[in-house]
Design a protein around this motif. Structure first.
Motif, PDB file in Angstrom:
ATOM      1  N   PHE A 130      41.893  30.625  22.927  1.00  0.00           N
ATOM      2  CA  PHE A 130      42.563  31.941  23.256  1.00  0.00           C
ATOM      3  C   PHE A 130      43.569  32.100  22.064  1.00  0.00           C
ATOM      4  CE2 PHE A 130      41.962  30.192  27.358  1.00  0.00           C
ATOM      5  CZ  PHE A 130      41.200  31.110  28.143  1.00  0.00           C
ATOM      6  N   VAL A 132      44.504  35.333  20.735  1.00  0.00           N
ATOM      7  CA  VAL A 132      45.478  36.559  20.761  1.00  0.00           C
ATOM      8  C   VAL A 132      45.777  36.972  22.242  1.00  0.00           C
ATOM      9  CG1 VAL A 132      46.031  38.922  19.943  1.00  0.00           C
ATOM     10  CG2 VAL A 132      44.296  37.650  18.672  1.00  0.00           C
ATOM     11  N   GLN A 137      49.318  40.056  29.264  1.00  0.00           N
ATOM     12  CA  GLN A 137      49.896  38.918  28.858  1.00  0.00           C
ATOM     13  C   GLN A 137      51.122  38.907  27.968  1.00  0.00           C
ATOM     14  OE1 GLN A 137      46.610  37.022  27.203  1.00  0.00           O
ATOM     15  NE2 GLN A 137      45.508  36.834  29.308  1.00  0.00           N
ATOM     16  N   THR A 156      41.001  45.371  36.167  1.00  0.00           N
ATOM     17  CA  THR A 156      40.294  44.238  36.317  1.00  0.00           C
ATOM     18  C   THR A 156      39.647  43.822  35.096  1.00  0.00           C
ATOM     19  OG1 THR A 156      38.248  45.801  36.498  1.00  0.00           O
ATOM     20  CG2 THR A 156      39.460  44.989  38.388  1.00  0.00           C
ATOM     21  N   GLY A 157      39.854  42.420  34.970  1.00  0.00           N
ATOM     22  CA  GLY A 157      39.256  41.709  33.531  1.00  0.00           C
ATOM     23  C   GLY A 157      40.171  41.770  32.501  1.00  0.00           C
ATOM     24  N   SER A 158      41.431  42.016  32.688  1.00  0.00           N
ATOM     25  CA  SER A 158      42.495  42.218  31.600  1.00  0.00           C
ATOM     26  C   SER A 158      43.214  40.747  31.291  1.00  0.00           C
ATOM     27  CB  SER A 158      43.383  43.371  31.717  1.00  0.00           C
ATOM     28  OG  SER A 158      43.982  43.196  33.010  1.00  0.00           O
ATOM     29  N   GLY A 159      42.827  40.079  31.864  1.00  0.00           N
ATOM     30  CA  GLY A 159      43.602  38.691  31.683  1.00  0.00           C
ATOM     31  C   GLY A 159      44.881  38.414  32.508  1.00  0.00           C
ATOM     32  N   LYS A 160      45.042  38.817  33.595  1.00  0.00           N
ATOM     33  CA  LYS A 160      46.145  38.541  34.569  1.00  0.00           C
ATOM     34  C   LYS A 160      46.297  37.226  34.971  1.00  0.00           C
ATOM     35  CE  LYS A 160      44.849  41.723  37.469  1.00  0.00           C
ATOM     36  NZ  LYS A 160      43.837  42.627  36.959  1.00  0.00           N
ATOM     37  N   THR A 161      45.357  36.596  34.994  1.00  0.00           N
ATOM     38  CA  THR A 161      45.421  34.918  35.429  1.00  0.00           C
ATOM     39  C   THR A 161      46.280  34.452  34.432  1.00  0.00           C
ATOM     40  OG1 THR A 161      43.370  35.076  36.260  1.00  0.00           O
ATOM     41  CG2 THR A 161      44.137  32.849  36.143  1.00  0.00           C
ATOM     42  N   GLU A 205      40.786  27.183  35.400  1.00  0.00           N
ATOM     43  CA  GLU A 205      41.550  27.825  34.252  1.00  0.00           C
ATOM     44  C   GLU A 205      42.943  26.864  33.981  1.00  0.00           C
ATOM     45  OE1 GLU A 205      40.120  30.966  33.091  1.00  0.00           O
ATOM     46  OE2 GLU A 205      41.824  32.051  32.109  1.00  0.00           O
ATOM     47  N   GLU A 270      45.652  38.797  43.959  1.00  0.00           N
ATOM     48  CA  GLU A 270      45.070  39.728  44.797  1.00  0.00           C
ATOM     49  C   GLU A 270      45.967  40.004  45.884  1.00  0.00           C
ATOM     50  OE1 GLU A 270      42.499  41.230  43.478  1.00  0.00           O
ATOM     51  OE2 GLU A 270      41.872  39.650  42.108  1.00  0.00           O
ATOM     52  N   GLY A 465      38.230  39.333  41.785  1.00  0.00           N
ATOM     53  CA  GLY A 465      38.527  38.043  40.851  1.00  0.00           C
ATOM     54  C   GLY A 465      37.489  37.509  40.223  1.00  0.00           C
ATOM     55  N   ASP A 467      34.823  36.216  37.967  1.00  0.00           N
ATOM     56  CA  ASP A 467      34.836  36.216  36.498  1.00  0.00           C
ATOM     57  C   ASP A 467      33.783  35.800  35.931  1.00  0.00           C
ATOM     58  OD1 ASP A 467      36.142  37.193  33.842  1.00  0.00           O
ATOM     59  OD2 ASP A 467      36.383  34.958  33.622  1.00  0.00           O
ATOM     60  N   ARG A 492      33.724  43.876  38.257  1.00  0.00           N
ATOM     61  CA  ARG A 492      33.012  42.550  37.920  1.00  0.00           C
ATOM     62  C   ARG A 492      32.450  42.492  36.486  1.00  0.00           C
ATOM     63  NH1 ARG A 492      36.542  40.313  39.148  1.00  0.00           N
ATOM     64  NH2 ARG A 492      37.272  42.151  40.126  1.00  0.00           N
ATOM     65  N   ARG A 495      34.336  43.088  31.733  1.00  0.00           N
ATOM     66  CA  ARG A 495      35.400  42.058  31.770  1.00  0.00           C
ATOM     67  C   ARG A 495      36.060  42.050  30.240  1.00  0.00           C
ATOM     68  NH1 ARG A 495      37.371  41.052  36.301  1.00  0.00           N
ATOM     69  NH2 ARG A 495      38.204  38.922  35.731  1.00  0.00           N
ATOM     70  N   LEU A 496      37.201  42.012  30.061  1.00  0.00           N
ATOM     71  CA  LEU A 496      38.115  42.009  28.911  1.00  0.00           C
ATOM     72  C   LEU A 496      37.354  42.685  27.911  1.00  0.00           C
ATOM     73  CD1 LEU A 496      40.150  39.823  28.430  1.00  0.00           C
ATOM     74  CD2 LEU A 496      38.352  38.536  26.610  1.00  0.00           C
TER      75      LEU A 496
HETATM   76  N1  LIG Z   1      43.975  36.423  25.622  1.00  0.00           N
HETATM   77  C1  LIG Z   1      42.929  36.104  25.969  1.00  0.00           C
HETATM   78  N2  LIG Z   1      41.909  35.944  24.874  1.00  0.00           N
HETATM   79  C2  LIG Z   1      40.597  35.566  25.299  1.00  0.00           C
HETATM   80  N3  LIG Z   1      40.008  35.741  26.600  1.00  0.00           N
HETATM   81  C3  LIG Z   1      41.026  35.946  27.547  1.00  0.00           C
HETATM   82  C4  LIG Z   1      42.305  36.114  27.330  1.00  0.00           C
HETATM   83  N4  LIG Z   1      43.087  36.209  28.405  1.00  0.00           N
HETATM   84  C5  LIG Z   1      42.099  35.872  29.562  1.00  0.00           C
HETATM   85  N5  LIG Z   1      40.817  35.799  28.795  1.00  0.00           N
HETATM   86  C6  LIG Z   1      39.391  35.937  29.772  1.00  0.00           C
HETATM   87  O1  LIG Z   1      39.338  37.122  30.161  1.00  0.00           O
HETATM   88  C7  LIG Z   1      38.711  36.842  31.580  1.00  0.00           C
HETATM   89  C8  LIG Z   1      39.208  37.700  32.665  1.00  0.00           C
HETATM   90  O2  LIG Z   1      40.624  37.369  32.803  1.00  0.00           O
HETATM   91  P1  LIG Z   1      40.971  37.360  34.538  1.00  0.00           P
HETATM   92  O3  LIG Z   1      40.067  36.552  35.127  1.00  0.00           O
HETATM   93  O4  LIG Z   1      42.438  36.710  34.100  1.00  0.00           O
HETATM   94  O5  LIG Z   1      41.162  38.986  34.433  1.00  0.00           O
HETATM   95  P2  LIG Z   1      41.938  39.590  35.714  1.00  0.00           P
HETATM   96  O6  LIG Z   1      42.706  40.875  35.102  1.00  0.00           O
HETATM   97  O7  LIG Z   1      42.602  38.648  36.605  1.00  0.00           O
HETATM   98  O8  LIG Z   1      40.853  40.241  36.532  1.00  0.00           O
HETATM   99  P3  LIG Z   1      40.510  40.760  38.110  1.00  0.00           P
HETATM  100  O9  LIG Z   1      41.569  41.720  38.029  1.00  0.00           O
HETATM  101  O10 LIG Z   1      39.042  41.100  38.216  1.00  0.00           O
HETATM  102  O11 LIG Z   1      40.791  39.485  38.851  1.00  0.00           O
HETATM  103  C9  LIG Z   1      38.630  35.353  31.809  1.00  0.00           C
HETATM  104  O12 LIG Z   1      37.593  34.905  31.395  1.00  0.00           O
HETATM  105  C10 LIG Z   1      39.642  34.795  30.901  1.00  0.00           C
HETATM  106  O13 LIG Z   1      39.510  33.420  30.517  1.00  0.00           O
END
Ligand SMILES: Nc1ncnc2c1ncn2[C@@H]1O[C@H](COP(=O)(O)OP(=O)(O)OP(=O)(O)O)[C@@H](O)[C@H]1O
Length: 546
Positions: A130, A132, A137, A156-161, A205, A270, A465, A467, A492, A495-496
């Motif tokens: 990771f 950037v 984030q 969705t898929g923007s890295g909220k986790t 994660e 969620e 969720g 991924d 789904r 993503r990203l």
């Molecule tokens: N800074 C980063 N650089 C590269 N990959 C990242 C980064 N942050 C998150 N990811 C990857 O991006 C993917 C999507 O992240 P994540 O599951 O957190 O999205 P989300 O916003 O929670 O999506 P959803 O709303 O569908 O749950 C994951 O595979 C995660 O490992």
């Protein structure tokens, strides 16, 4: 597209029943028979850039009666797929190189170093590749580190986790900047997710960041797994972080085996789903117990507020969540992409998705909503008779040359039949739903992630969720119940910031529902057909759509 997506609005589908009274099927029939604006995107082998649209290139021909000149406005989002755009005698072909390439960068201008994370956590991030932070984030991490309760809403898929994991790991456990935190033997963070799969995904994660030496600092408490073993692990490993599903957490808590009064963080991932009726009782228990020490507050008063930070997360945040957060939280903030707003200033009319009809909606107004789906996603719909839907799915997969497909249905009992039909036609597929055992579910998921299964036929279980970066196509074989469910299913793929396609297969009498969702999501859904192994897009009747 990107520009319109950035300003688009999302409003919940409120109640279709009123519309059902109208004979929409006849309207739909007529309009689909009208003259259409056909779009054709041919086999793609180049990346989608302005240059790739090269309007000066020689157009492909599709036969005398169809197009001869490149001039459409529809392009494919699939790496290898074939999409055709034809308008009378004009068409446009765009070429792309790789499937699932990142087309919509959502990475922040800041570095992880600038977010105030401890060195050991920065090392972990680097080790795991990771480099950037994403927008959400870089906005959420400093706010949570400062001690704010937060509602995190971003698509969705923007890295909220990682947006909530990083501040937690910077405060507790072996990677934190506080050495005394490592010595504590109580649970310091609880993360709650609505499904086992999502729970386990979050555990992985955390484990990745903790590294092999410290992975026992996180414990899963998901349903379907052996409860006794979970309880033993809690006792033996004294994890700093637990991640679980509401039912199992409440069960262990009621049994007196889960001590969370010293918890400093509570995350509801969620959150809109977790606050739904299904989970109400268990979530209530969690909210009542986590981070609440018995006894009095610092000035001797009974402390009603928990000594914890609460973080609520979803791509779809109804105002009810905002309201709940205001009442539970201390100086809460709303984090949306790269923006942080004090929650107290957020009004019901703010750009937050509404799950229940508001007064404005009841008056027929469209409530402004925020972006919950990635801008790079492309949305199509097609019409198919019920008995031909599986064949339509198969033709869709072929036309777009999709490699990793999630097909959604509403009831688990039909999934097997779809799998059987796909397999009979040589398409690797498997079903996934809640009635399968935990082992079976995780085996199917692993195979799907490895590419051994091409089409995952599933129900709402997989909508939130999940991924799978490789997923390049989502097909709604049955309509989602509303626009929020559509958003989570669609999310789904793409993503990203990757490319992704969503195709909704509906019956003629259901077109009005698709139109309604299109309007509420503020996204163009292009009508398509599958002709000669290609996806052909026709322009919709605007009088009906808007
Ligand atoms: N800074 C980063 N650089 C590269 N990959 C990242 C980064 N942050 C998150 N990811 C990857 O991006 C993917 C999507 O992240 P994540 O599951 O957190 O999205 P989300 O916003 O929670 O999506 P959803 O709303 O569908 O749950 C994951 O595979 C995660 O490992």
């Amino acid at each position: 597209m990107a520009a319109s997506a950035s300003t688009r609005f999302l409003v919940l589908l409120k109640d279709f029943s009123a519309f059902r009274k109208i004979s929409w099927s006849s309207v739909a029939t007529n309009y689909h028979r009208q003259s259409r604006f056909l779009c054709h995107v041919a086999k793609e082998d180049g990346s989608l850039t302005l240059a790739s649209l090269d309007l000066g290139k020689k157009p492909r021909k599709f036969g005398k009666s169809k197009a001869t000149k490149l001039e459409g406005s529809y392009v494919t989002e699939m790496g290898q797929g074939k999409v055709r755009a034809v308008k009378n005698d004009k068409m446009k072909v765009a070429r792309e190189k790789k499937p699932a390439e990142i087309v919509s960068p959502l990475f922040s201008a800041k570095s992880f170093e600038e977010l105030g994370l401890p060195d050991s956590l920065l090392d972990s991030l680097e080790r795991e590749g990771f480099s950037v932070p994403t927008d959400v984030q870089s906005a959420a991490v400093p706010a949570i580190i400062k001690g704010h309760d937060a509602v995190i809403q971003s698509y969705t898929g923007s890295g909220k986790t990682l947006a909530y994991l990083l501040p937690i790991l910077s405060e507790i456990g072996p990677l934190s900047s506080h050495s005394e935190s490592e010595k504590r033997t109580e649970i310091q963070a609880m993360i709650v997710a609505p499904s086992r799969e999502l729970g386990m995904q979050i555990v992985r994660e955390v484990e990745k960041l903790l590294g092999p030496v410290h992975r026992r600092m996180v414990q899963q408490l998901v349903g379907g797994a052996n409860r006794m073993r979970q309880e033993e692990a809690l006792k033996k490993n004294k994890p700093a972080i637990v991640v679980g599903t509401p039912g199992r957490i409440a069960e262990i808590s009621k049994g007196g085996k889960l001590h969370t009064h010293g918890c400093r963080f509570l995350v509801l991932d969620e959150v809109d789903e977790l606050l739904s009726f299904n989970f109400r009782e268990d979530i209530h228990r969690i909210l009542e117990h986590v981070g609440k020490r018995s006894g009095a507050g610092p000035k001797g008063e009974v402390d009603e507020r928990a000594n914890r930070q609460t973080v609520l997360v979803s791509a779809t945040v109804p105002f009810s969540v905002i309201r709940a957060a205001k009442s539970w939280s201390h100086e809460p903030v709303l984090v949306q992409a790269n923006k942080v707003t004090p929650l107290d200033t957020v009004q019901p009319s703010a750009p937050v998705i509404s799950l229940t009809p508001t007064t404005a909606e009841a008056n027929g107004q469209i409530q402004t909503t925020i972006q919950s789906l990635p801008p790079a996603l492309k949305h199509y719909y097609c019409i198919s008779k019920h008995q031909h839907k599986v064949d339509t799915l198969r033709r869709c997969v072929h036309a777009l040359d999709a490699q990793s497909v999630i097909a959604f249905m509403n009831h688990s009992r039909q999934l097997k039949d779809v799998v059987y039909k796909l397999e009979a036609r040589g398409m690797n597929s498997a079903e996934m739903h809640g009635d399968l055992g935990k082992l079976e579910r995780s085996t199917v998921l692993k195979k799907f992630k490895k590419g051994e299964i091409k089409v995952l036929v599933t129900n709402e279980l997989s909508a939130r969720g999940l991924d799978v970066a490789e997923c390049d196509l989502v097909v709604n074989l049955e309509l989602p119940t509303d626009a929020v469910h559509y958003a989570h299913r669609a999310g789904r793929t793409g993503r990203l910031g990757r490319k992704g396609t969503v195709v909704t297969v509906c019956e003629e009498s259901q077109v009005f529902i698709v139109k309604k969702m299109e309007k509420q999501l503020g996204l163009p859904f292009l009508y398509c057909e599958f002709v000669d192994g290609e996806l052909v897009v026709t322009e919709e009747d605007k009088a009906i759509i808007r």
